[in-house]
Design a protein around this motif. Structure first.
Motif, PDB file in Angstrom:
ATOM      1  N   PHE A 172       4.242   1.032  -2.431  1.00 37.96           N
ATOM      2  CA  PHE A 172       3.087   0.710  -3.078  1.00 37.96           C
ATOM      3  C   PHE A 172       2.872  -0.918  -2.760  1.00 37.96           C
ATOM      4  CE2 PHE A 172       3.416   4.772  -5.587  1.00 37.96           C
ATOM      5  CZ  PHE A 172       1.899   5.036  -5.297  1.00 37.96           C
ATOM      6  N   SER A 202      -1.012  -2.759  -9.069  1.00 43.20           N
ATOM      7  CA  SER A 202      -0.546  -2.336 -10.542  1.00 43.20           C
ATOM      8  C   SER A 202       0.394  -1.331 -10.668  1.00 43.20           C
ATOM      9  CB  SER A 202      -1.830  -2.290 -11.456  1.00 43.20           C
ATOM     10  OG  SER A 202      -2.392  -3.249 -11.605  1.00 43.20           O
ATOM     11  N   TRP A 203       0.331  -0.396  -9.672  1.00 46.60           N
ATOM     12  CA  TRP A 203       1.166   0.788  -9.584  1.00 46.60           C
ATOM     13  C   TRP A 203       2.406   0.421  -8.799  1.00 46.60           C
ATOM     14  CZ3 TRP A 203       1.228   5.431 -11.530  1.00 46.60           C
ATOM     15  CH2 TRP A 203       0.083   6.165 -11.851  1.00 46.60           C
ATOM     16  N   VAL A 237       4.398  -0.969 -11.916  1.00 50.28           N
ATOM     17  CA  VAL A 237       4.886   0.191 -12.775  1.00 50.28           C
ATOM     18  C   VAL A 237       6.374   0.683 -12.219  1.00 50.28           C
ATOM     19  CG1 VAL A 237       4.352   2.342 -13.747  1.00 50.28           C
ATOM     20  CG2 VAL A 237       2.792   0.411 -13.831  1.00 50.28           C
ATOM     21  N   ILE A 263      -3.451  -0.991  -6.582  1.00 49.27           N
ATOM     22  CA  ILE A 263      -2.350  -0.555  -6.023  1.00 49.27           C
ATOM     23  C   ILE A 263      -1.017  -1.403  -6.282  1.00 49.27           C
ATOM     24  CG2 ILE A 263      -1.117  -0.146  -3.611  1.00 49.27           C
ATOM     25  CD1 ILE A 263      -3.912   0.199  -2.481  1.00 49.27           C
TER      26      ILE A 263
END
Length: 273
Positions: free
Chosen positions: A126, A152-153, A156, A150
């Protein structure tokens, strides 16, 4: 176009590139013996006296190696932590061994590192997508929205990865200490991992700020559209009456009503205000 957004996007790409480089240092540890990869490992522990183990073992991303990442075992994806010793080992610290990984690894460490290992790869995937989509953020708000989503993913995924990595190897070190063996965490691997996380946090925040930046030209055009009544007269400046009807202005106060005549039962009644 807003000039602030391209600047924020470029800064985001800069910190995202730093995060990617640090993440590659972690993943490539043990592959070569060049610096800083030679000093990059998650845990170094005294494994002398354990059946099938080296005198000193270092756990890296793809391999279990000896001192200074030499005398490494074969590289393979998601290696069990018990690769450092034989199946059914004797002399290994209690809590580290079990039936998993060919009877080398306990249930806890098998799943903790397995998921941590996978989340590192997901974060790398990502982050790479976010880096290439980040160039779109220089061009407009839609590109900034895509890049921020993207990134932010990726944040995570990396947050889960470094959290699982930290929990796994800190507890593993504690097991070695309780067994009276010397063990310490690899400052390079931990520094690179958490440094990559911090750089990704900064990059994500900057992408979000670029997304929230509005286009000043569009905003001014929209404002001027709402501020006029279609006849090149600004309504917001004060009470304006259109034509001779004396109706209330769009944004202004009440104008003076014109004298009007109303007929009731054939008579005209004059309204004075």
């Amino acid at each position: 176009m807003n000039r602030t957004r391209p600047l924020l996007a470029i800064l985001s790409l800069f910190f995202l590139a730093i995060s990617l480089v640090l993440l590659w240092f972690v993943i490539l540890s043990g592959i070569t013996r060049t610096s800083p990869l030679r000093q990059t490992y998650f845990l170094r522990a005294d494994t002398s006296g354990i059946s099938g183990a080296r005198a000193v073992s270092q756990w890296t991303y793809f391999k279990v190696c000896g001192l200074n990442n030499q005398d490494c075992g074969p590289a393979r994806p998601d290696p069990p932590l018990g690769d450092a010793w034989d199946s059914y080992p004797s002399g290994a610290p209690a809590g580290l061994t079990g039936k998993y990984g060919g009877h080398t690894t306990s249930h806890y460490f098998w799943y903790m590192w397995r998921f941590g290992w996978v989340f590192f790869l997901l974060a790398l995937f990502f982050e790479t997508l976010a880096f290439f989509s980040g160039f779109l953020a220089c061009l407009g708000r839609i590109g900034a929205v895509i890049s921020a989503a993207i990134a932010s993913w990726a944040l995570v995924m990396l947050s889960v990865a470094v959290a699982l990595m930290t929990a796994t190897f800190v507890k593993m070190r504690n097991h070695f200490h309780r067994d009276g063996r010397d063990a310490h965490l690899g400052r390079y691997a931990f520094g690179f991992s958490w440094g990559a996380w911090a750089a990704l946090v900064i990059s994500t925040v900057l992408f979000l700020l670029a997304m929230l930046e509005r286009d000043k030209n569009r905003y001014n055009n929209r404002r001027s559209t709402y501020a006029t009544d279609g006849h090149d007269r600004v309504v917001a400046d004060g009470p304006v009456t259109t034509g001779t009807s004396g109706r209330r202005g769009f944004l202004g106060g009440w104008g003076r009503r014109s004298n009007s005549g109303k007929s009731y039962d054939g008579r005209r009644v004059k309204d004075d205000y």
